[in-house]
Design a protein around this motif. Structure first.
Motif, PDB file in Angstrom:
ATOM      1  N   ALA A  86      -6.598  -5.995  -6.598  1.00 44.81           N
ATOM      2  CA  ALA A  86      -7.202  -5.517  -5.353  1.00 44.81           C
ATOM      3  C   ALA A  86      -7.850  -4.166  -5.623  1.00 44.81           C
ATOM      4  O   ALA A  86      -7.254  -3.299  -6.263  1.00 44.81           O
ATOM      5  CB  ALA A  86      -6.147  -5.386  -4.263  1.00 44.81           C
ATOM      6  N   GLY A  87      -9.071  -3.995  -5.133  1.00 41.13           N
ATOM      7  CA  GLY A  87      -9.770  -2.748  -5.405  1.00 41.13           C
ATOM      8  C   GLY A  87     -10.594  -2.263  -4.228  1.00 41.13           C
ATOM      9  O   GLY A  87     -10.959  -3.024  -3.334  1.00 41.13           O
ATOM     10  N   ILE A 116      -5.960  -1.309  -0.009  1.00 40.46           N
ATOM     11  CA  ILE A 116      -5.140  -2.102  -0.934  1.00 40.46           C
ATOM     12  C   ILE A 116      -3.891  -2.619  -0.225  1.00 40.46           C
ATOM     13  O   ILE A 116      -3.486  -3.776  -0.399  1.00 40.46           O
ATOM     14  CB  ILE A 116      -4.765  -1.262  -2.173  1.00 40.46           C
ATOM     15  CG1 ILE A 116      -6.032  -0.904  -2.965  1.00 40.46           C
ATOM     16  CG2 ILE A 116      -3.781  -2.016  -3.061  1.00 40.46           C
ATOM     17  CD1 ILE A 116      -5.785   0.034  -4.137  1.00 40.46           C
ATOM     18  N   ALA A 117      -3.282  -1.770   0.608  1.00 42.23           N
ATOM     19  CA  ALA A 117      -2.079  -2.176   1.340  1.00 42.23           C
ATOM     20  C   ALA A 117      -2.372  -3.343   2.277  1.00 42.23           C
ATOM     21  O   ALA A 117      -1.579  -4.285   2.384  1.00 42.23           O
ATOM     22  CB  ALA A 117      -1.524  -0.990   2.136  1.00 42.23           C
ATOM     23  N   ASN A 118      -3.512  -3.291   2.961  1.00 38.35           N
ATOM     24  CA  ASN A 118      -3.889  -4.378   3.861  1.00 38.35           C
ATOM     25  C   ASN A 118      -4.095  -5.687   3.112  1.00 38.35           C
ATOM     26  O   ASN A 118      -3.777  -6.762   3.628  1.00 38.35           O
ATOM     27  CB  ASN A 118      -5.160  -4.015   4.629  1.00 38.35           C
ATOM     28  CG  ASN A 118      -4.863  -3.208   5.883  1.00 38.35           C
ATOM     29  OD1 ASN A 118      -3.867  -3.433   6.551  1.00 38.35           O
ATOM     30  ND2 ASN A 118      -5.720  -2.261   6.198  1.00 38.35           N
ATOM     31  N   LYS A 119      -4.626  -5.599   1.890  1.00 34.74           N
ATOM     32  CA  LYS A 119      -4.816  -6.806   1.079  1.00 34.74           C
ATOM     33  C   LYS A 119      -3.466  -7.421   0.717  1.00 34.74           C
ATOM     34  O   LYS A 119      -3.291  -8.655   0.758  1.00 34.74           O
ATOM     35  CB  LYS A 119      -5.596  -6.472  -0.191  1.00 34.74           C
ATOM     36  CG  LYS A 119      -5.841  -7.675  -1.101  1.00 34.74           C
ATOM     37  CD  LYS A 119      -6.664  -8.749  -0.405  1.00 34.74           C
ATOM     38  CE  LYS A 119      -7.033  -9.892  -1.335  1.00 34.74           C
ATOM     39  NZ  LYS A 119      -5.870 -10.703  -1.739  1.00 34.74           N
ATOM     40  N   ASP A 262      -7.853   0.558  -8.010  1.00 27.49           N
ATOM     41  CA  ASP A 262      -7.445  -0.834  -8.074  1.00 27.49           C
ATOM     42  C   ASP A 262      -5.978  -0.950  -8.448  1.00 27.49           C
ATOM     43  O   ASP A 262      -5.397  -0.028  -9.026  1.00 27.49           O
ATOM     44  CB  ASP A 262      -8.318  -1.629  -9.052  1.00 27.49           C
ATOM     45  CG  ASP A 262      -8.096  -1.203 -10.494  1.00 27.49           C
ATOM     46  OD1 ASP A 262      -8.566  -0.109 -10.857  1.00 27.49           O
ATOM     47  OD2 ASP A 262      -7.446  -1.954 -11.248  1.00 27.49           O
ATOM     48  N   GLU A 263      -5.399  -2.074  -8.091  1.00 26.79           N
ATOM     49  CA  GLU A 263      -3.974  -2.333  -8.319  1.00 26.79           C
ATOM     50  C   GLU A 263      -3.795  -3.791  -8.710  1.00 26.79           C
ATOM     51  O   GLU A 263      -4.378  -4.690  -8.103  1.00 26.79           O
ATOM     52  CB  GLU A 263      -3.185  -2.048  -7.031  1.00 26.79           C
ATOM     53  CG  GLU A 263      -1.728  -2.474  -7.050  1.00 26.79           C
ATOM     54  CD  GLU A 263      -0.865  -1.576  -7.910  1.00 26.79           C
ATOM     55  OE1 GLU A 263      -0.374  -2.074  -8.938  1.00 26.79           O
ATOM     56  OE2 GLU A 263      -0.683  -0.400  -7.557  1.00 26.79           O
ATOM     57  N   TYR A 264      -2.991  -4.044  -9.744  1.00 27.73           N
ATOM     58  CA  TYR A 264      -2.607  -5.407 -10.119  1.00 27.73           C
ATOM     59  C   TYR A 264      -1.287  -5.711  -9.411  1.00 27.73           C
ATOM     60  O   TYR A 264      -0.352  -4.908  -9.454  1.00 27.73           O
ATOM     61  CB  TYR A 264      -2.402  -5.533 -11.622  1.00 27.73           C
ATOM     62  CG  TYR A 264      -3.652  -5.399 -12.463  1.00 27.73           C
ATOM     63  CD1 TYR A 264      -4.903  -5.185 -11.887  1.00 27.73           C
ATOM     64  CD2 TYR A 264      -3.595  -5.484 -13.852  1.00 27.73           C
ATOM     65  CE1 TYR A 264      -6.042  -5.060 -12.662  1.00 27.73           C
ATOM     66  CE2 TYR A 264      -4.731  -5.366 -14.634  1.00 27.73           C
ATOM     67  CZ  TYR A 264      -5.945  -5.144 -14.039  1.00 27.73           C
ATOM     68  OH  TYR A 264      -7.082  -5.022 -14.810  1.00 27.73           O
ATOM     69  N   TYR A 265      -1.214  -6.881  -8.797  1.00 27.33           N
ATOM     70  CA  TYR A 265      -0.006  -7.202  -8.049  1.00 27.33           C
ATOM     71  C   TYR A 265       0.143  -8.713  -7.898  1.00 27.33           C
ATOM     72  O   TYR A 265      -0.772  -9.497  -8.175  1.00 27.33           O
ATOM     73  CB  TYR A 265      -0.061  -6.565  -6.653  1.00 27.33           C
ATOM     74  CG  TYR A 265      -1.054  -7.239  -5.736  1.00 27.33           C
ATOM     75  CD1 TYR A 265      -0.637  -8.190  -4.799  1.00 27.33           C
ATOM     76  CD2 TYR A 265      -2.422  -6.981  -5.830  1.00 27.33           C
ATOM     77  CE1 TYR A 265      -1.556  -8.841  -3.990  1.00 27.33           C
ATOM     78  CE2 TYR A 265      -3.335  -7.617  -5.033  1.00 27.33           C
ATOM     79  CZ  TYR A 265      -2.900  -8.543  -4.114  1.00 27.33           C
ATOM     80  OH  TYR A 265      -3.800  -9.210  -3.318  1.00 27.33           O
ATOM     81  N   GLY A 266       1.308  -9.120  -7.446  1.00 30.17           N
ATOM     82  CA  GLY A 266       1.567 -10.515  -7.112  1.00 30.17           C
ATOM     83  C   GLY A 266       2.540 -10.574  -5.953  1.00 30.17           C
ATOM     84  O   GLY A 266       3.373  -9.680  -5.778  1.00 30.17           O
ATOM     85  N   VAL A 267       2.407 -11.591  -5.119  1.00 27.61           N
ATOM     86  CA  VAL A 267       3.283 -11.780  -3.958  1.00 27.61           C
ATOM     87  C   VAL A 267       3.743 -13.233  -3.950  1.00 27.61           C
ATOM     88  O   VAL A 267       2.939 -14.138  -4.190  1.00 27.61           O
ATOM     89  CB  VAL A 267       2.542 -11.458  -2.643  1.00 27.61           C
ATOM     90  CG1 VAL A 267       3.426 -11.778  -1.442  1.00 27.61           C
ATOM     91  CG2 VAL A 267       2.120  -9.998  -2.602  1.00 27.61           C
TER      92      VAL A 267
END
Length: 281
Positions: A86-87, A116-119, A262-267
């Motif tokens: 997300a960026g 980013i938090a909203n994403k 940008d942030e790499y993440y997974g949910v």
């Protein structure tokens, strides 16, 4: 003594901004209290990882003298988590930085973190849609809230949060009448910041991320606040690969500076038994 012109790019250190965004991010993800945040993510955007899901092994049984304790197996299954990136980028002119009201760079930091938090919040709603437990009714009456609660068969000491559309929340409050507890009256027991109210022991959170007539009832284990206990895991897991990366790029002709983060993440849905969907499958 160093000679030369001081530019905004020199004044604002991208690493400092990155640290500020990283600190803000977990607090700005509205649904963080419904999940556990981990920072062990390894991989690249687009990678799909296999992650575990544990199931309850059953209640303890009474043992009589001289008899062996029954042996149960830990129930487990697997699910997939896709790594995402997300960026957000914001361009600031030199003029805005010099004559603008307030802290321009502080606002840029807030905007990047909030975006980013909203994403991440959007993705929590999406994985919640994969839950299998559901009722066909909409979350617009106390009776429907109670019906969803009945699906949780165990008697664990837990709190419950319903994520519903603002229009449905208004209808639910009207139906509850005097049984409605204002969000300000919930006090220290509030799970998600900005809770609208409470009925039948369920805290109601309004969000436009959920369609009208739909929604989710989430069970929040009382043990989730215990960071030293594996039982802290709730319905969801948010896995972050690293701190937010902030980079800057200077346009000397336009006299602007672009800051990108940008942030790499997974949910993923960790425990399917802790979510009930409103509005059917």
């Amino acid at each position: 003594m160093v000679l030369g012109t001081t530019t905004t790019a020199q004044v604002i250190n991208p690493q400092v901004m990155a640290d500020m965004v990283s600190a803000k991010l977990p607090k700005l993800i509205k649904f963080t209290p419904l999940a556990v945040v981990e920072t062990t993510l390894v991989g690249r955007p687009g990678d799909e990882l296999t992650v575990p899901q544990w199931t309850y092994s059953g209640d303890a049984t009474e043992i009589t003298e001289g008899t062996a304790i029954p042996i149960d197996q830990l129930g487990t299954k697997e699910t997939k988590m896709k790594i995402k990136q997300a960026g957000k980028a914001i361009e600031i002119t030199d003029k805005a930085a010099l004559v603008g009201h307030g802290n321009v760079y502080g606002e840029a930091t807030n905007q990047i973190a909030l975006a980013i938090a909203n994403k991440v919040d959007n993705d929590i709603v999406e994985v919640a849609k994969t839950a299998t437990q559901n009722i066909t009714e909409a979350p617009v009456s106390v009776a429907n809230i109670d019906k969803a609660l009945e699906i949780f068969a165990d008697e664990e000491d837990a709190r419950y949060v319903a994520l519903i559309n603002p229009k449905d929340a208004i209808k639910l409050r009207a139906d509850a009448g005097q049984n409605w507890l204002k969000g300000s009256e919930v006090g220290a027991d509030v799970v998600v910041s900005g809770t609208f109210g409470e009925v039948s022991g369920v805290q109601i959170v309004r969000t436009k991320k959920v369609e009208e007539g739909k929604g989710f009832l989430v069970k929040v284990s009382s043990l989730q606040t215990d960071t030293d206990d594996d039982a802290k895991y709730g319905a969801f897991v948010i896995n972050l690969k690293r701190d937010v990366m902030i980079e800057s790029d200077r346009d000397i002709l336009k006299k602007t500076t672009v800051y990108s983060g940008d942030e790499y993440y997974g949910v993923y849905l960790y425990d399917d038994s802790k979510v009930v969907k409103f509005g059917g499958a």
